[in-house]
Design a protein around this motif. Structure first.
Motif, PDB file in Angstrom:
ATOM      1  N   VAL A  87       0.568  -0.956  -0.397  1.00 26.72           N
ATOM      2  CA  VAL A  87      -0.285  -0.001   0.105  1.00 26.72           C
ATOM      3  C   VAL A  87       0.617   1.062   0.243  1.00 26.72           C
ATOM      4  O   VAL A  87       2.134   1.665   1.096  1.00 26.72           O
ATOM      5  N   PHE A  88       0.599   2.454  -0.640  1.00 27.12           N
ATOM      6  CA  PHE A  88       1.250   3.022  -1.350  1.00 27.12           C
ATOM      7  C   PHE A  88       0.459   5.122  -0.868  1.00 27.12           C
ATOM      8  O   PHE A  88      -0.782   4.485  -1.474  1.00 27.12           O
ATOM      9  N   PRO A  89       1.029   5.735   0.074  1.00 26.42           N
ATOM     10  CA  PRO A  89       0.115   6.768   0.252  1.00 26.42           C
ATOM     11  C   PRO A  89       0.092   7.790  -1.374  1.00 26.42           C
ATOM     12  O   PRO A  89       2.033   7.966  -2.232  1.00 26.42           O
ATOM     13  N   LEU A  90      -0.897   8.052  -1.611  1.00 25.27           N
ATOM     14  CA  LEU A  90      -0.742   8.602  -3.202  1.00 25.27           C
ATOM     15  C   LEU A  90       0.196  10.307  -3.187  1.00 25.27           C
ATOM     16  O   LEU A  90      -1.096  11.512  -2.742  1.00 25.27           O
ATOM     17  N   GLY A  91       0.978  10.122  -3.524  1.00 23.18           N
ATOM     18  CA  GLY A  91       1.197  11.236  -3.205  1.00 23.18           C
ATOM     19  C   GLY A  91       1.804  12.080  -4.808  1.00 23.18           C
ATOM     20  O   GLY A  91       1.562  12.481  -6.462  1.00 23.18           O
ATOM     21  N   THR A  92       3.944  11.929  -4.535  1.00 25.90           N
ATOM     22  CA  THR A  92       3.985  11.487  -5.845  1.00 25.90           C
ATOM     23  C   THR A  92       3.728  10.261  -6.420  1.00 25.90           C
ATOM     24  O   THR A  92       2.889   9.579  -5.988  1.00 25.90           O
ATOM     25  N   PRO A  93       3.628  10.478  -8.154  1.00 27.55           N
ATOM     26  CA  PRO A  93       3.023   9.154  -8.901  1.00 27.55           C
ATOM     27  C   PRO A  93       3.272   7.740  -9.018  1.00 27.55           C
ATOM     28  O   PRO A  93       4.422   7.989  -8.088  1.00 27.55           O
ATOM     29  N   VAL A  94       3.166   6.634  -8.666  1.00 23.83           N
ATOM     30  CA  VAL A  94       3.370   5.400  -8.239  1.00 23.83           C
ATOM     31  C   VAL A  94       3.600   4.618  -9.558  1.00 23.83           C
ATOM     32  O   VAL A  94       1.879   4.498  -9.921  1.00 23.83           O
ATOM     33  N   ALA A  95       4.111   3.908 -10.355  1.00 25.28           N
ATOM     34  CA  ALA A  95       3.898   3.131 -10.349  1.00 25.28           C
ATOM     35  C   ALA A  95       4.638   1.848 -10.795  1.00 25.28           C
ATOM     36  O   ALA A  95       5.560   1.121 -10.085  1.00 25.28           O
ATOM     37  N   ARG A 114      -1.178   9.198 -10.443  1.00 21.70           N
ATOM     38  CA  ARG A 114      -1.217  10.221 -10.030  1.00 21.70           C
ATOM     39  C   ARG A 114      -2.582  11.206  -9.237  1.00 21.70           C
ATOM     40  O   ARG A 114      -3.877   9.877  -9.553  1.00 21.70           O
ATOM     41  N   SER A 115      -2.498  11.650  -8.362  1.00 23.03           N
ATOM     42  CA  SER A 115      -3.822  11.534  -7.898  1.00 23.03           C
ATOM     43  C   SER A 115      -5.010  12.630  -9.144  1.00 23.03           C
ATOM     44  O   SER A 115      -4.328  13.803  -9.686  1.00 23.03           O
ATOM     45  N   GLY A 116      -6.380  11.745  -9.372  1.00 23.70           N
ATOM     46  CA  GLY A 116      -7.437  12.244  -9.988  1.00 23.70           C
ATOM     47  C   GLY A 116      -7.155  11.778 -11.382  1.00 23.70           C
ATOM     48  O   GLY A 116      -8.056  11.479 -12.568  1.00 23.70           O
ATOM     49  N   SER A 117      -5.713  11.278 -11.713  1.00 25.08           N
ATOM     50  CA  SER A 117      -5.685  10.786 -13.403  1.00 25.08           C
ATOM     51  C   SER A 117      -4.703   9.532 -13.231  1.00 25.08           C
ATOM     52  O   SER A 117      -3.567  10.174 -11.982  1.00 25.08           O
ATOM     53  N   LEU A 118      -4.388   9.143 -14.104  1.00 22.91           N
ATOM     54  CA  LEU A 118      -3.229   8.167 -13.933  1.00 22.91           C
ATOM     55  C   LEU A 118      -3.304   7.831 -16.155  1.00 22.91           C
ATOM     56  O   LEU A 118      -3.542   8.215 -16.620  1.00 22.91           O
ATOM     57  N   LEU A 119      -1.789   7.317 -15.952  1.00 25.65           N
ATOM     58  CA  LEU A 119      -1.215   7.134 -18.041  1.00 25.65           C
ATOM     59  C   LEU A 119      -1.053   5.909 -17.241  1.00 25.65           C
ATOM     60  O   LEU A 119       0.335   4.909 -16.691  1.00 25.65           O
ATOM     61  N   VAL A 120      -1.443   4.847 -18.598  1.00 19.68           N
ATOM     62  CA  VAL A 120      -1.152   3.875 -19.425  1.00 19.68           C
ATOM     63  C   VAL A 120       0.004   3.876 -20.216  1.00 19.68           C
ATOM     64  O   VAL A 120      -0.346   4.994 -20.839  1.00 19.68           O
ATOM     65  N   PHE A 121       0.797   2.750 -19.794  1.00 25.62           N
ATOM     66  CA  PHE A 121       2.145   2.894 -21.021  1.00 25.62           C
ATOM     67  C   PHE A 121       1.841   1.088 -20.975  1.00 25.62           C
ATOM     68  O   PHE A 121       2.181   0.497 -20.459  1.00 25.62           O
ATOM     69  N   ASN A 122       2.358   1.008 -22.244  1.00 23.57           N
ATOM     70  CA  ASN A 122       3.082  -0.248 -22.824  1.00 23.57           C
ATOM     71  C   ASN A 122       3.907  -0.673 -24.284  1.00 23.57           C
ATOM     72  O   ASN A 122       3.914   0.488 -25.099  1.00 23.57           O
ATOM     73  N   VAL A 123       5.014  -1.172 -24.297  1.00 21.41           N
ATOM     74  CA  VAL A 123       5.317  -1.613 -25.471  1.00 21.41           C
ATOM     75  C   VAL A 123       5.166  -3.125 -25.850  1.00 21.41           C
ATOM     76  O   VAL A 123       6.166  -3.561 -24.530  1.00 21.41           O
ATOM     77  N   GLY A 124       4.912  -4.346 -26.052  1.00 19.11           N
ATOM     78  CA  GLY A 124       4.952  -5.408 -26.827  1.00 19.11           C
ATOM     79  C   GLY A 124       3.707  -5.571 -26.201  1.00 19.11           C
ATOM     80  O   GLY A 124       1.973  -4.616 -26.091  1.00 19.11           O
ATOM     81  N   ASP A 125       3.436  -7.092 -26.400  1.00 21.04           N
ATOM     82  CA  ASP A 125       2.475  -7.522 -25.664  1.00 21.04           C
ATOM     83  C   ASP A 125       2.002  -8.110 -24.459  1.00 21.04           C
ATOM     84  O   ASP A 125       0.461  -8.512 -24.204  1.00 21.04           O
TER      85      ASP A 125
END
Length: 249
Positions: free
Chosen positions: A42-50, A123-134
């Protein structure tokens, strides 16, 4: 304060001699090893968590090295992944790092080592989705699972549900190839859940089964039941997955 809960596991499956998958959650990495049961962080959501998985290319020497390298790099830069461009830059840098670690001159035993990668940055209020490959990312909602990553795979032949071929990955060839990461932004609300996994889960287990498990179980039990479904389907590949929830509690 909001929190990010991650229930994750990594297992070689039933047919592979070793695990070439790696996983990262915040500063924590699990590289080319085995967990017997889901680990919950469990991580507090302050800085981005990857949170991400990396699947070393099967049939290429050094797949475990490539996936571990990428997972550890994401862990080290995760708090700085504040934008889509930052994520793209990090993945492109990871691609260069895999080639450099492979020897950089097209020779040596690990010249074609490579890995896929897929994940999210919360991130606070939003999220980034990323991928390379399958490797894949799914959003889980009352309406069902929705794939939010983009498979780098050729079109499927008639009658086939999966393919082991990828059209781009980090590393993976004797000569350097640039990558074009898929990075998109998603809105985020407390209670949102995501599933991040390698194809050791999605190849043997149909999406409707993944959806059923995610609907019926809480996070840690869902992670276990997803792994169990892959094992019961023959466990043909390494299985690495993370169930992620954003919560106010």
């Amino acid at each position: 304060m909001q929190y990010v809960a991650v229930s994750a596991l990594s297992h070689p499956g039933l047919l592979r001699e070793r695990n070439e998958d790696s996983l990262v959650a915040g500063p924590w990495t699990l590289c080319a090893t085995v967990t017997e049961s889901p680990q919950t962080l469990v991580f507090p959501l302050g800085t981005p968590v990857a949170i991400a998985v990396a699947d070393g290319l099967g049939g290429h020497p050094g797949g475990d090295l490539a996936s571990a390298l990428v997972a550890r790099r994401i862990a080290s830069v995760g708090p700085a992944l504040t934008s889509e461009d930052a994520v793209r830059d990090a993945l492109q840098a990871g691609n260069r790092a895999v080639y450099e670690a492979a020897g950089g001159d097209g020779g040596g035993a690990f010249a074609t080592m490579g890995t896929t990668v897929a994940g999210i940055v919360v991130r606070s209020g939003s999220l980034l989705v990323f991928n390379v490959g399958d490797s894949r990312v799914f959003a889980a909602s009352p309406d069902g699972l929705r794939q939010v990553s983009v498979d780098d795979s050729p079109p499927l032949e008639p009658g086939r549900r999966t393919t082991s071929i990828v059209t781009q990955c980090l590393g993976g060839s004797p000569a350097y190839r640039a990558v074009h990461p898929h990075v998109t932004a998603e809105p985020l609300s407390p209670g949102d859940r995501y599933l991040i996994c390698t194809d050791g889960l999605t190849d043997p287990v149909p999406t409707d089964v993944l959806d059923e498990v995610m609907r019926e179980h809480d996070d840690g039990r869902a992670a276990f039941e997803l792994w169990k479904a892959a094992i019961e389907a023959g466990g043909p590949d390494n299985i690495t997955l993370a169930v992620v929830r954003v919560s106010d509690e």
